[in-house]
Design a protein around this motif. Structure first.
Motif, PDB file in Angstrom:
ATOM      1  N   TYR A 212      -1.329  -6.176   4.362  1.00 12.69           N
ATOM      2  CA  TYR A 212      -2.468  -5.960   5.149  1.00 12.69           C
ATOM      3  C   TYR A 212      -3.763  -6.849   5.016  1.00 12.69           C
ATOM      4  N   GLY A 213      -3.230  -7.914   4.387  1.00 18.02           N
ATOM      5  CA  GLY A 213      -4.090  -9.209   4.086  1.00 18.02           C
ATOM      6  C   GLY A 213      -5.040  -8.804   2.856  1.00 18.02           C
ATOM      7  N   ARG A 214      -4.469  -8.197   1.900  1.00 18.63           N
ATOM      8  CA  ARG A 214      -5.190  -7.765   1.004  1.00 18.63           C
ATOM      9  C   ARG A 214      -4.479  -7.890  -0.568  1.00 18.63           C
ATOM     10  N   THR A 215      -5.117  -8.129  -1.587  1.00 16.79           N
ATOM     11  CA  THR A 215      -4.434  -8.186  -3.032  1.00 16.79           C
ATOM     12  C   THR A 215      -4.480  -6.789  -3.675  1.00 16.79           C
ATOM     13  N   VAL A 216      -4.077  -6.999  -4.723  1.00 11.65           N
ATOM     14  CA  VAL A 216      -3.813  -5.704  -5.713  1.00 11.65           C
ATOM     15  C   VAL A 216      -5.319  -5.202  -5.949  1.00 11.65           C
ATOM     16  N   ALA A 217      -6.542  -6.131  -5.924  1.00  6.66           N
ATOM     17  CA  ALA A 217      -7.635  -5.863  -6.486  1.00  6.66           C
ATOM     18  C   ALA A 217      -8.295  -4.863  -5.472  1.00  6.66           C
ATOM     19  N   ALA A 218      -7.490  -4.751  -4.111  1.00  2.26           N
ATOM     20  CA  ALA A 218      -8.250  -4.132  -3.193  1.00  2.26           C
ATOM     21  C   ALA A 218      -7.711  -2.427  -3.249  1.00  2.26           C
ATOM     22  N   VAL A 219      -6.914  -2.354  -4.041  1.00  2.34           N
ATOM     23  CA  VAL A 219      -6.198  -0.898  -4.198  1.00  2.34           C
ATOM     24  C   VAL A 219      -7.434   0.029  -4.803  1.00  2.34           C
ATOM     25  N   GLU A 220      -7.445   1.061  -3.859  1.00  2.00           N
ATOM     26  CA  GLU A 220      -8.471   2.048  -4.708  1.00  2.00           C
ATOM     27  C   GLU A 220      -7.924   3.241  -5.229  1.00  2.00           C
ATOM     28  N   ARG A 225       3.589  10.426  -6.896  1.00  3.10           N
ATOM     29  CA  ARG A 225       4.104  11.778  -7.147  1.00  3.10           C
ATOM     30  C   ARG A 225       5.031  12.191  -6.155  1.00  3.10           C
ATOM     31  N   HIS A 226       5.576  11.102  -5.328  1.00  2.00           N
ATOM     32  CA  HIS A 226       6.323  11.125  -4.113  1.00  2.00           C
ATOM     33  C   HIS A 226       7.550  10.791  -4.583  1.00  2.00           C
ATOM     34  N   ASN A 227       8.724  11.291  -3.943  1.00  2.55           N
ATOM     35  CA  ASN A 227      10.221  10.727  -4.236  1.00  2.55           C
ATOM     36  C   ASN A 227      10.424   9.411  -3.558  1.00  2.55           C
ATOM     37  N   GLU A 228      10.800   8.365  -4.409  1.00  2.00           N
ATOM     38  CA  GLU A 228      11.256   7.224  -3.716  1.00  2.00           C
ATOM     39  C   GLU A 228      10.156   6.291  -3.051  1.00  2.00           C
ATOM     40  N   GLY A 229       8.727   6.829  -3.358  1.00  5.23           N
ATOM     41  CA  GLY A 229       7.948   5.953  -2.698  1.00  5.23           C
ATOM     42  C   GLY A 229       6.556   6.420  -3.439  1.00  5.23           C
ATOM     43  N   TYR A 230       5.241   5.967  -2.764  1.00  5.48           N
ATOM     44  CA  TYR A 230       4.126   6.165  -3.144  1.00  5.48           C
ATOM     45  C   TYR A 230       3.222   6.121  -2.018  1.00  5.48           C
ATOM     46  N   ALA A 231       1.932   6.874  -2.114  1.00  9.04           N
ATOM     47  CA  ALA A 231       1.012   6.669  -1.134  1.00  9.04           C
ATOM     48  C   ALA A 231      -0.110   5.796  -1.586  1.00  9.04           C
ATOM     49  N   LEU A 232      -0.681   4.723  -0.800  1.00 11.37           N
ATOM     50  CA  LEU A 232      -1.580   3.904  -1.166  1.00 11.37           C
ATOM     51  C   LEU A 232      -3.020   4.000  -0.422  1.00 11.37           C
ATOM     52  N   ARG A 233      -4.064   3.706  -1.087  1.00 14.69           N
ATOM     53  CA  ARG A 233      -5.243   3.531  -0.358  1.00 14.69           C
ATOM     54  C   ARG A 233      -6.025   2.361  -0.902  1.00 14.69           C
ATOM     55  N   MET A 234      -6.399   1.736   0.233  1.00 17.23           N
ATOM     56  CA  MET A 234      -6.670   0.193  -0.071  1.00 17.23           C
ATOM     57  C   MET A 234      -8.145   0.282   0.572  1.00 17.23           C
ATOM     58  N   ARG A 235      -8.974  -0.493   0.023  1.00 22.71           N
ATOM     59  CA  ARG A 235     -10.373  -0.871   0.776  1.00 22.71           C
ATOM     60  C   ARG A 235     -10.219  -1.477   2.044  1.00 22.71           C
ATOM     61  N   GLY A 236     -10.892  -1.260   2.894  1.00 18.45           N
ATOM     62  CA  GLY A 236     -10.865  -1.725   4.306  1.00 18.45           C
ATOM     63  C   GLY A 236      -9.691  -1.710   5.052  1.00 18.45           C
ATOM     64  N   VAL A 237      -8.742  -0.798   4.639  1.00 19.82           N
ATOM     65  CA  VAL A 237      -7.244  -0.472   5.411  1.00 19.82           C
ATOM     66  C   VAL A 237      -7.495   1.002   5.676  1.00 19.82           C
ATOM     67  N   THR A 238      -7.270   1.305   6.878  1.00 21.82           N
ATOM     68  CA  THR A 238      -7.028   2.666   7.568  1.00 21.82           C
ATOM     69  C   THR A 238      -6.031   3.041   8.290  1.00 21.82           C
ATOM     70  N   THR A 239      -5.409   4.060   8.420  1.00 27.84           N
ATOM     71  CA  THR A 239      -4.224   4.304   9.394  1.00 27.84           C
ATOM     72  C   THR A 239      -4.866   5.341  10.395  1.00 27.84           C
ATOM     73  N   VAL A 240      -6.035   5.568  10.321  1.00 27.78           N
ATOM     74  CA  VAL A 240      -6.877   6.299  11.420  1.00 27.78           C
ATOM     75  C   VAL A 240      -6.905   5.462  12.759  1.00 27.78           C
ATOM     76  N   VAL A 241      -6.298   5.876  13.959  1.00 25.42           N
ATOM     77  CA  VAL A 241      -6.312   5.112  15.101  1.00 25.42           C
ATOM     78  C   VAL A 241      -7.720   5.431  15.801  1.00 25.42           C
ATOM     79  N   ALA A 242      -8.645   4.593  16.221  1.00 20.02           N
ATOM     80  CA  ALA A 242      -9.688   4.821  16.992  1.00 20.02           C
ATOM     81  C   ALA A 242      -9.463   5.553  18.113  1.00 20.02           C
ATOM     82  N   ASP A 243     -10.329   6.507  18.646  1.00 18.61           N
ATOM     83  CA  ASP A 243     -10.209   7.144  20.057  1.00 18.61           C
ATOM     84  C   ASP A 243     -10.762   6.309  20.964  1.00 18.61           C
ATOM     85  N   PRO A 244      -9.972   5.671  22.147  1.00 17.70           N
ATOM     86  CA  PRO A 244     -10.759   5.056  22.940  1.00 17.70           C
ATOM     87  C   PRO A 244     -11.815   5.764  23.791  1.00 17.70           C
TER      88      PRO A 244
END
Length: 247
Positions: A212-220, A225-244
């Motif tokens: 996402y063009g970010r470094t580890v410092a961007a991780v908020e 707690r998920h099996n085989e993975g993790y959820a990540l929140r980063m500054r300036g990155v969103t998974t919300v799609v804008a409503d046209p």
């Protein structure tokens, strides 16, 4: 009869001598003339220690309760352990071991610390290095929290990250605040499980952030707690799609 009388007389004499000796020892003929303080004394000085402890000492050189004297010294801030003994003819010697803080404990509003043995103690935080981490959790599990910090902290160092806070909830869940401001939810489980999840996160988060063009410092924040993975929140990155339609 003569033997019995002699035995009774001898016992009577022994009781009399013992009582007399005890009476003499209890008289103010053997006052404590001084208290010698040595050992690891950094946060206290001998004069202050003697001034605080002396009023609590009762008795003379022979009758003073050394256990109570030890407790009096150990009640002084920063004193972890005291060994008190008589020093003939009229002095006490107290050898002290002071607390060595390795972390702050609990809320920032408190003045409690943790030593290297995982023991919580009260201290003047103004006298403590600000670089120490902050640990939190149930008081009776301070040793466990310290042990987890010692296990996890070295894992972050190769990635130029440091743990500022480590906490254990009442439900047994671990969370970490990094020096970057990121909050990591590590979840519950044995130390080996928590360590494995943390190592997996550290091995992969740099690559994930780079996508996402970010470094580890961007991780908020991250939820491990998920099996085989993790959820990540980063500054300036969103998974919300804008409503046209709203454009």
């Amino acid at each position: 009869m003569n033997a019995t009388a002699s035995l009774v007389f001898a016992l009577f004499a022994l009781v009399l001598v013992t009582s007399g000796a005890w009476w003499v020892l209890r008289q103010p003929f053997f006052p404590i003339a001084g208290i010698k303080v040595d050992g690891e004394v950094t946060h206290n000085n001998a004069v202050t220690l003697r001034a605080n402890v002396a009023p609590q000492l009762k008795g003379n050189f022979f009758t003073i309760d050394l256990a109570r004297a030890r407790a009096a010294f150990e009640s002084v801030p920063w004193v972890r352990k005291a060994v008190v003994r008589r020093e003939f003819p009229n002095r006490l010697r107290a050898t002290l071991t002071e607390q060595v803080p390795v972390a702050h404990w609990g809320d920032e509003a408190t003045s409690r610390m943790v030593n290297g043995f995982g023991e919580v103690f009260e201290a003047n935080v103004a006298e403590v290095d600000d670089d120490l981490p902050r640990l939190d959790g149930p008081d009776d599990q301070a040793g466990q929290v310290l042990g987890m910090y010692r296990l996890l902290a070295p894992q972050f160092e190769p990635y130029q990250l440091a743990i500022e806070e480590l906490g254990l909830s009442s439900r047994g869940s671990w969370h970490v605040l990094l020096d970057t401001g990121a909050i990591l939810e590590l979840g519950r489980g044995q130390s080996e499980e928590v360590l494995a999840r943390t190592q997996n996160f550290l091995r992969t988060v740099k690559q994930v952030a780079a996508q996402y063009g970010r470094t580890v410092a961007a991780v908020e924040g991250a939820d491990l707690r998920h099996n085989e993975g993790y959820a990540l929140r980063m500054r300036g990155v969103t998974t919300v799609v804008a409503d046209p339609k709203k454009k």
